[in-house]
Design a protein around this motif. Structure first.
Motif, mmCIF file in Angstrom:
data_model
loop_
_atom_site.group_PDB
_atom_site.id
_atom_site.type_symbol
_atom_site.label_atom_id
_atom_site.label_comp_id
_atom_site.label_asym_id
_atom_site.label_seq_id
_atom_site.Cartn_x
_atom_site.Cartn_y
_atom_site.Cartn_z
ATOM 1 N N SER A 32 -3.020 7.034 -3.393
ATOM 2 C CA SER A 32 -3.296 6.053 -2.360
ATOM 3 C C SER A 32 -3.736 4.809 -3.106
ATOM 4 O O SER A 32 -4.877 4.729 -3.583
ATOM 5 C CB SER A 32 -4.392 6.537 -1.406
ATOM 6 O OG SER A 32 -4.637 5.546 -0.417
ATOM 7 N N GLU A 50 1.144 5.550 -0.344
ATOM 8 C CA GLU A 50 0.493 6.857 -0.293
ATOM 9 C C GLU A 50 1.533 7.946 -0.509
ATOM 10 O O GLU A 50 2.629 7.885 0.056
ATOM 11 C CB GLU A 50 -0.216 7.085 1.043
ATOM 12 C CG GLU A 50 -1.411 6.194 1.224
ATOM 13 C CD GLU A 50 -2.261 6.556 2.421
ATOM 14 O OE1 GLU A 50 -1.797 7.317 3.301
ATOM 15 O OE2 GLU A 50 -3.397 6.058 2.469
ATOM 16 N N HIS A 72 0.864 -1.182 0.000
ATOM 17 C CA HIS A 72 0.000 0.000 0.000
ATOM 18 C C HIS A 72 0.901 1.231 0.000
ATOM 19 O O HIS A 72 1.776 1.386 0.847
ATOM 20 C CB HIS A 72 -0.945 0.022 1.195
ATOM 21 C CG HIS A 72 -1.903 1.165 1.100
ATOM 22 N ND1 HIS A 72 -2.920 1.194 0.177
ATOM 23 C CD2 HIS A 72 -1.964 2.336 1.770
ATOM 24 C CE1 HIS A 72 -3.580 2.327 0.294
ATOM 25 N NE2 HIS A 72 -3.008 3.046 1.255
ATOM 26 N N LEU A 74 -3.628 14.680 -0.780
ATOM 27 C CA LEU A 74 -3.219 13.286 -0.975
ATOM 28 C C LEU A 74 -3.199 13.042 -2.484
ATOM 29 O O LEU A 74 -4.230 13.130 -3.145
ATOM 30 C CB LEU A 74 -4.226 12.346 -0.302
ATOM 31 C CG LEU A 74 -4.047 10.856 -0.541
ATOM 32 C CD1 LEU A 74 -2.748 10.360 0.079
ATOM 33 C CD2 LEU A 74 -5.230 10.092 0.022
ATOM 34 N N THR A 126 4.560 5.403 3.050
ATOM 35 C CA THR A 126 4.005 6.744 2.950
ATOM 36 C C THR A 126 5.129 7.694 2.649
ATOM 37 O O THR A 126 6.154 7.703 3.336
ATOM 38 C CB THR A 126 3.314 7.172 4.266
ATOM 39 O OG1 THR A 126 2.291 6.225 4.579
ATOM 40 C CG2 THR A 126 2.716 8.559 4.143
#
Length: 88
Positions: A17, A7, A5, A14, A78
């Motif tokens: 994602s 981001e 995952h 953002l 992230t």
């Protein structure tokens, strides 16, 4: 095949994602690739090109980032970038 995952966040919004195969990040100590299951760590991001892979040999995106931080944890990767621009 497990997915990572990913981001990508800037101060404005953002930007990404999504679940991906791998992301190569421009770190201050050199570029590094992150796959699902990567050991947790944090790194400073230098200005450069972040590359997103949807499969082992398939580049699905390139984004120019301007500094920031990257964190890998049990949830994924992230990247907190000061600025980011999608590459054509």
């Amino acid at each position: 095949m497990a997915n990572l995952h990913f981001e990508l966040v800037t101060p404005e919004k953002l930007l990404r994602s999504e679940d991906v195969h791998m992301v190569v990040v421009p770190g201050t100590e050199g570029d590094f690739g992150v796959l699902a299951g990567h050991a947790p760590f944090m790194s400073v991001v230098r200005s450069g090109e972040l590359t997103i892979y949807s499969g082992p040999n398939t580049v699905s995106g390139k984004i120019h980032v301007e500094g920031g931080f990257a964190e890998v944890n049990e949830r994924g990767l992230t990247v907190l970038a000061e600025a980011a621009t999608e590459q054509a």
